[in-house]
Design a protein around this motif. Sequence first.
Motif, PDB file in Angstrom:
ATOM      1  N   PRO A 146       4.690  -8.181   4.126  1.00 44.16           N
ATOM      2  CA  PRO A 146       5.730  -9.072   3.768  1.00 44.16           C
ATOM      3  C   PRO A 146       6.050  -9.688   2.724  1.00 44.16           C
ATOM      4  N   LEU A 147       5.012 -10.121   2.440  1.00 45.36           N
ATOM      5  CA  LEU A 147       4.888 -11.298   1.162  1.00 45.36           C
ATOM      6  C   LEU A 147       6.011 -10.535  -0.664  1.00 45.36           C
ATOM      7  N   PRO A 148       6.924 -11.056  -1.011  1.00 44.37           N
ATOM      8  CA  PRO A 148       7.500 -10.340  -1.935  1.00 44.37           C
ATOM      9  C   PRO A 148       6.979 -10.357  -3.427  1.00 44.37           C
ATOM     10  N   GLU A 149       5.260 -10.954  -3.294  1.00 47.57           N
ATOM     11  CA  GLU A 149       4.866 -10.457  -4.608  1.00 47.57           C
ATOM     12  C   GLU A 149       3.412  -9.476  -4.406  1.00 47.57           C
ATOM     13  N   THR A 150       3.464  -9.511  -2.910  1.00 49.86           N
ATOM     14  CA  THR A 150       2.804  -7.952  -2.946  1.00 49.86           C
ATOM     15  C   THR A 150       3.573  -6.288  -3.405  1.00 49.86           C
ATOM     16  N   ARG A 151       4.398  -6.884  -3.576  1.00 52.67           N
ATOM     17  CA  ARG A 151       5.278  -5.322  -4.476  1.00 52.67           C
ATOM     18  C   ARG A 151       4.595  -4.910  -5.786  1.00 52.67           C
ATOM     19  N   GLU A 152       4.736  -6.501  -6.677  1.00 49.05           N
ATOM     20  CA  GLU A 152       3.813  -6.094  -7.560  1.00 49.05           C
ATOM     21  C   GLU A 152       2.100  -5.581  -8.031  1.00 49.05           C
ATOM     22  N   ARG A 153       1.593  -6.520  -6.857  1.00 48.15           N
ATOM     23  CA  ARG A 153       0.490  -5.595  -6.984  1.00 48.15           C
ATOM     24  C   ARG A 153       0.580  -3.867  -6.483  1.00 48.15           C
ATOM     25  N   ALA A 154       1.318  -4.042  -6.028  1.00 46.92           N
ATOM     26  CA  ALA A 154       1.280  -2.465  -5.184  1.00 46.92           C
ATOM     27  C   ALA A 154       1.523  -1.623  -6.455  1.00 46.92           C
ATOM     28  N   ALA A 155       2.096  -2.021  -6.974  1.00 48.09           N
ATOM     29  CA  ALA A 155       2.657  -1.125  -7.873  1.00 48.09           C
ATOM     30  C   ALA A 155       0.903  -1.024  -8.887  1.00 48.09           C
ATOM     31  N   ALA A 156       0.614  -2.294  -9.180  1.00 54.06           N
ATOM     32  CA  ALA A 156      -0.731  -2.816 -10.134  1.00 54.06           C
ATOM     33  C   ALA A 156      -1.184  -1.729  -9.680  1.00 54.06           C
ATOM     34  N   TRP A 157      -1.993  -1.809  -8.382  1.00 50.94           N
ATOM     35  CA  TRP A 157      -2.637  -0.348  -8.101  1.00 50.94           C
ATOM     36  C   TRP A 157      -2.424   0.710  -8.109  1.00 50.94           C
ATOM     37  N   GLY A 158      -1.310   0.962  -8.264  1.00 48.98           N
ATOM     38  CA  GLY A 158      -0.544   2.209  -8.401  1.00 48.98           C
ATOM     39  C   GLY A 158      -0.082   2.655  -7.133  1.00 48.98           C
ATOM     40  N   ALA A 159       0.089   2.363  -5.862  1.00 49.72           N
ATOM     41  CA  ALA A 159       0.368   2.642  -4.333  1.00 49.72           C
ATOM     42  C   ALA A 159       1.855   2.212  -4.343  1.00 49.72           C
ATOM     43  N   ALA A 160       2.468   2.506  -3.220  1.00 46.77           N
ATOM     44  CA  ALA A 160       3.571   2.711  -2.787  1.00 46.77           C
ATOM     45  C   ALA A 160       3.531   1.007  -1.873  1.00 46.77           C
ATOM     46  N   TYR A 161       4.754   0.730  -2.170  1.00 43.92           N
ATOM     47  CA  TYR A 161       4.359  -0.608  -0.503  1.00 43.92           C
ATOM     48  C   TYR A 161       5.815  -0.321   0.239  1.00 43.92           C
ATOM     49  N   TYR A 162       5.180  -0.844   1.107  1.00 40.72           N
ATOM     50  CA  TYR A 162       6.432  -1.120   2.045  1.00 40.72           C
ATOM     51  C   TYR A 162       5.963  -2.782   2.898  1.00 40.72           C
ATOM     52  N   GLU A 163       7.442  -2.866   3.146  1.00 37.77           N
ATOM     53  CA  GLU A 163       7.702  -4.449   3.839  1.00 37.77           C
ATOM     54  C   GLU A 163       6.569  -4.543   4.951  1.00 37.77           C
ATOM     55  N   ASP A 164       6.931  -3.342   5.877  1.00 33.20           N
ATOM     56  CA  ASP A 164       6.421  -3.039   7.514  1.00 33.20           C
ATOM     57  C   ASP A 164       5.379  -1.971   7.771  1.00 33.20           C
ATOM     58  N   TYR A 165       4.061  -2.539   8.086  1.00 35.98           N
ATOM     59  CA  TYR A 165       3.567  -2.009   8.331  1.00 35.98           C
ATOM     60  C   TYR A 165       3.292  -0.430   8.737  1.00 35.98           C
ATOM     61  N   ARG A 166       4.336  -0.804   9.712  1.00 38.65           N
ATOM     62  CA  ARG A 166       5.172   0.983  10.502  1.00 38.65           C
ATOM     63  C   ARG A 166       5.801   2.338   9.356  1.00 38.65           C
ATOM     64  N   GLU A 167       5.949   1.622   8.317  1.00 40.04           N
ATOM     65  CA  GLU A 167       6.109   2.975   7.712  1.00 40.04           C
ATOM     66  C   GLU A 167       4.892   3.550   7.040  1.00 40.04           C
ATOM     67  N   LEU A 168       3.837   2.962   6.935  1.00 40.82           N
ATOM     68  CA  LEU A 168       2.827   2.804   5.952  1.00 40.82           C
ATOM     69  C   LEU A 168       1.833   4.166   6.807  1.00 40.82           C
ATOM     70  N   LEU A 169       2.295   3.605   7.813  1.00 38.16           N
ATOM     71  CA  LEU A 169       1.488   4.406   8.881  1.00 38.16           C
ATOM     72  C   LEU A 169       1.955   5.628   9.252  1.00 38.16           C
ATOM     73  N   ALA A 170       3.379   6.069   9.052  1.00 36.89           N
ATOM     74  CA  ALA A 170       4.365   7.206   9.025  1.00 36.89           C
ATOM     75  C   ALA A 170       3.723   8.026   8.105  1.00 36.89           C
ATOM     76  N   GLU A 171       3.194   8.070   7.115  1.00 34.11           N
ATOM     77  CA  GLU A 171       2.658   8.756   6.259  1.00 34.11           C
ATOM     78  C   GLU A 171       1.198   9.141   6.183  1.00 34.11           C
ATOM     79  N   PRO A 172       1.482  10.824   6.396  1.00 39.08           N
ATOM     80  CA  PRO A 172       0.852  11.577   6.736  1.00 39.08           C
ATOM     81  C   PRO A 172      -0.760  11.677   5.774  1.00 39.08           C
ATOM     82  N   ALA A 173      -0.463  11.545   5.115  1.00 40.22           N
ATOM     83  CA  ALA A 173      -1.071  11.775   3.938  1.00 40.22           C
ATOM     84  C   ALA A 173      -2.716  10.842   3.809  1.00 40.22           C
TER      85      ALA A 173
END
Length: 151
Positions: A36-63
């Motif tokens: 949920p921390l705002p600076e994490t969006r930038e980290r995710a982008a730097a790592w080439g990853a999708a970003y979610y504030e809520d972990y439940r959205e991440l868990l819904a990704e079947p891949a």
Amino acid sequence: MIELGLIGAGGITVHLHIPEIRHHPGLFHIRAVADPLPETRERAAAWGAAYYEDYRELLAEPAIDAVLVATPHDTHQEICVAALEAGKHVLVEKPLARTLDEADAIIAAAEQSGRILLVGHNERYIPAYAHIAELVHSGVLGPLFGARADH
């Protein structure tokens, strides 16, 4: 290639887990980050990853095959159980839980899901700590009331 979701992208993730993941190219792909921390969006982008504030959205990704849970201790039970129920393998930073009941709930979810549950407690493999453990278990030190170690 293991498709990995990072739940919690603070200090231990940045300073410990990401360097280890990068040390094994071709084994892991960081697919998504939830924090949920705002600076994490930038980290995710730097790592080439999708970003979610809520972990439940991440868990819904079947891949996503597995998740690393590196969040505050009071969130471990909720997140680990949800991840296991979503069919993800889980590596959770220590401690597994705050109470035995919480730990039992996480373990039961792992058993029901048939997924792997691991607790990241890497310091037990540091040679000096392993030697201390041997001394404690041997009884040569007598009763142990507390200990502290820094490396």
